[in-house]
Design an enzyme around this catalytic site. Structure first.
Site, PDB file in Angstrom:
ATOM      1  N   ALA A   1       1.685  14.296 -22.603  1.00 22.52           N
ATOM      2  CA  ALA A   1       1.440  12.921 -23.096  1.00 22.52           C
ATOM      3  C   ALA A   1       2.235  12.360 -24.116  1.00 22.52           C
ATOM      4  O   ALA A   1       2.423  11.225 -24.037  1.00 22.52           O
ATOM      5  CB  ALA A   1      -0.075  12.980 -23.501  1.00 22.52           C
TER       6      ALA A   1
ATOM      7  N   LYS B   1      -0.294   7.169 -23.338  1.00 21.32           N
ATOM      8  CA  LYS B   1       0.392   7.374 -24.753  1.00 21.32           C
ATOM      9  C   LYS B   1       1.953   7.076 -24.704  1.00 21.32           C
ATOM     10  O   LYS B   1       2.269   5.889 -25.012  1.00 21.32           O
ATOM     11  CB  LYS B   1       0.346   8.930 -25.226  1.00 21.32           C
TER      12      LYS B   1
ATOM     13  N   HIS C   1     -18.744  14.900 -26.688  1.00 25.07           N
ATOM     14  CA  HIS C   1     -18.447  14.029 -27.836  1.00 25.07           C
ATOM     15  C   HIS C   1     -18.709  12.397 -27.478  1.00 25.07           C
ATOM     16  O   HIS C   1     -18.760  11.521 -28.093  1.00 25.07           O
ATOM     17  CB  HIS C   1     -17.402  14.449 -28.624  1.00 25.07           C
TER      18      HIS C   1
ATOM     19  N   ASP D   1       1.766  19.731 -20.482  1.00 28.51           N
ATOM     20  CA  ASP D   1       0.775  18.478 -20.753  1.00 28.51           C
ATOM     21  C   ASP D   1       1.674  17.404 -21.676  1.00 28.51           C
ATOM     22  O   ASP D   1       1.792  17.780 -22.910  1.00 28.51           O
ATOM     23  CB  ASP D   1      -0.554  18.902 -21.276  1.00 28.51           C
TER      24      ASP D   1
ATOM     25  N   PHE E   1      -5.898  20.257 -24.467  1.00 27.40           N
ATOM     26  CA  PHE E   1      -6.779  19.029 -24.743  1.00 27.40           C
ATOM     27  C   PHE E   1      -8.196  19.083 -24.086  1.00 27.40           C
ATOM     28  O   PHE E   1      -8.100  19.792 -23.265  1.00 27.40           O
ATOM     29  CB  PHE E   1      -5.988  17.867 -24.160  1.00 27.40           C
ATOM     30  N   ASP E   2      -9.165  18.390 -24.696  1.00 23.96           N
ATOM     31  CA  ASP E   2     -10.423  18.679 -23.952  1.00 23.96           C
ATOM     32  C   ASP E   2     -10.573  18.530 -22.582  1.00 23.96           C
ATOM     33  O   ASP E   2     -11.425  19.051 -22.013  1.00 23.96           O
ATOM     34  CB  ASP E   2     -11.595  18.097 -24.822  1.00 23.96           C
TER      35      ASP E   2
ATOM     36  N   TYR F   1       0.816  -1.337  -0.033  1.00 17.63           N
ATOM     37  CA  TYR F   1       0.059   0.105   0.215  1.00 17.63           C
ATOM     38  C   TYR F   1       0.834   1.315  -0.115  1.00 17.63           C
ATOM     39  O   TYR F   1       0.668   2.104  -0.815  1.00 17.63           O
ATOM     40  CB  TYR F   1      -0.973   0.035   1.028  1.00 17.63           C
TER      41      TYR F   1
END
Ligand code: F0G
Length: 458
Positions: free
Chosen positions: A216, A257, A449, A214, A124-125, A72
């Site tokens: 990714a 990604k 979407h 960001d 990004f969304d 843990y």
């Protein structure tokens, strides 16, 4: 004779995929309300919905799974992950999260408040969603070149330094940080140059602001810097990554990604105060600090994935495949965001289906047509994804309307790319006959979407 190019891996395990008939697909489309997110994956022949969590792990990653430490607190696998992230990025503080948007949620809970403005390059969304849901504004400062799909420039994902500086001049006190997405997904998987990152850093320093990447697809961004930017050809991908991240204060990461794992993410930073602030939100939202929503085995596989995917050969194989698909589309004259991006080809739907009015969502219409043609599932990155303006509630028609064909890492062969290209050509050949699009019959308020329900018109 020079040897041709081939993949830097061989295949050890395969998964069967199945073709379908046009009649079956018509029925499945109706059942899915013409939203490809609602299709069963079994009903898809070649799945290009996303490159997120869909990559094939290597034998070394699978081996690492068996060594995962599921303690843990203080698990060995956490420290493997943390040491790898620190080695590749230079950031000392690492918080695992269950995926990229969770990293955004944890960090932005600490940093973003109502009335704030967060400038960046085509957020990004989920990033935009996490800003807007806090009643703040995501201000797009991407270079204008990104809007012209036919313009061939090497770093179309860049931040426009003039737009960024303008925002800081007008509202520096409302700006908690600047966010730069590498590569720029929404603009077409387009990279950001080292020179641009340096300029963003200089502007941020002038106004005393911090910068978040960001990240990714940071490794693909590093590949483009190595192959397109002067002065980087002889540097390794890992050297380029360290230099890129030296320009940032923190990163959010969707490990699905460029980490080549099926689930996972993290926050990393060089600042203790941001680490302390984020910690308070990690524990209630994600879990204790040394697992934050990930299994030990997943952290172990991610550590290996990050290491492998910051090696040139692996990235070259990947980008070569995306470029291969682009070349096939060139043969047929199909317009896409040029040059080919890192993780996907973004077909310019407004140019293909020029008879479909924007109010009838050309990119979504093309997405449906490609599935109908050959069972290939792409994804609309266009007017439906753009959501409505949070204030006026009008559809946002200001950006590009694209069909994204995202290529999963190490999954499909170039033969699949040939099928995709020909299927799209068949739709392209009958484009003049497609004059009507789709209408929305139900939508969610935010990130519509995924769940939107549509009906074909005409
Ligand atoms: N940032 C970027 C640039 C992304 O592309 C994504 C996800 C995220 C953040 C969020 O990460 O999915 O792990 O929560 N993009 C996927 C896509 C979903 O299909 O482009 P996540």
């Amino acid at each position: 004779m020079e040897l041709p190019f081939a993949e830097s891996w061989k295949i050890k395990m395969v998964e069967p995929i199945r073709k379908s008939t046009r009649e079956e697909r018509e029925q499945w489309l109706r059942d899915a309300h013409y939203n490809v997110f609602q299709l069963r994956a079994e009903h898809v022949y070649i799945d290009l919905l996303t490159d997120s969590g869909t990559g094939a792990m290597s034998d070394r990653q699978w081996a690492a799974m068996m060594t995962g430490d599921e303690s843990y607190a203080g698990a060995r696998s956490f420290f493997q992950l943390k040491d790898t992230v620190t080695r590749i990025t230079g950031f000392d503080y690492v918080i695992p999260t269950h995926q990229g948007r969770a990293a955004e949620n944890v960090l932005f809970s600490a940093l973003v408040k109502a009335g704030d403005i967060v400038p960046g390059n085509s957020h990004f969304d989920t990033t935009k969603g996490h800003i807007e849901s806090r009643k703040a504004t995501a201000l797009d400062c991407t270079v204008d070149e990104a809007k012209d799909t036919q313009l061939e420039v090497p770093f179309k994902g860049n931040v426009d330094p003039v737009k960024l500086e303008e925002a800081l001049k007008l509202a520096a006190d409302k700006i908690p940080f600047i966010i730069v997405t590498i590569t720029n997904n929404t603009a077409g998987g387009q990279p950001v140059s080292m020179e641009n990152l340096r300029r963003v850093r200089a502007i941020a320093d002038r106004y005393g602001k911090r910068v978040i990447f960001d990240s990714a697809r940071f490794a693909e961004n590093a590949y483009f810097i190595k192959t397109r930017e002067e002065g980087y050809a002889d540097k390794t991908i890992k050297e380029i990554c360290l230099e890129m991240f030296s320009m940032a204060d923190a990163m959010t990461m969707s490990a699905k990604k460029d980490g080549i794992v099926n689930m996972g993410g993290f926050i990393a930073t060089r600042h203790e105060d941001w680490f302390e602030a984020a910690k308070c939100f990690c524990i209630p939202f994600e879990g204790y600090l040394t697992y934050g929503g990930m299994n030990g085995r997943d952290m172990a596989a991610l550590a290996v994935g990050l290491d492998e995917n910051t090696e040139f050969d692996n990235l070259q194989t990947r980008i070569h495949q995306v470029e291969y698909l682009a070349k096939r589309l060139d043969e047929f004259g199909i317009p896409y965001q040029r040059p080919a991006g890192g993780h996907a080809i973004f077909v310019d739907a407004s140019k293909v289906l020029s008879k479909v009015p924007k109010e009838e969502f050309p990119a979504q219409t093309l997405t449906v047509e490609l599935y109908r043609e050959a069972g290939i599932r792409g994804c609309e990155i266009g007017y439906i994804l753009a959501d409505r303006d949070p204030v006026t509630r009008e559809n946002r028609f200001g950006g590009l309307d694209l069909l994204r064909l995202a290529i999963p890492r190490r999954v499909y062969t170039d033969n699949h790319m040939d099928v995709i290209a020909v299927a799209l050509k068949n739709v392209y050949d009958r484009r003049e006959t497609i004059t009507r699009g789709v209408k929305i019959v139900w939508e969610a308020e935010l990130m519509r979407h995924f769940t939107v329900q549509l009906e074909p018109l005409g």
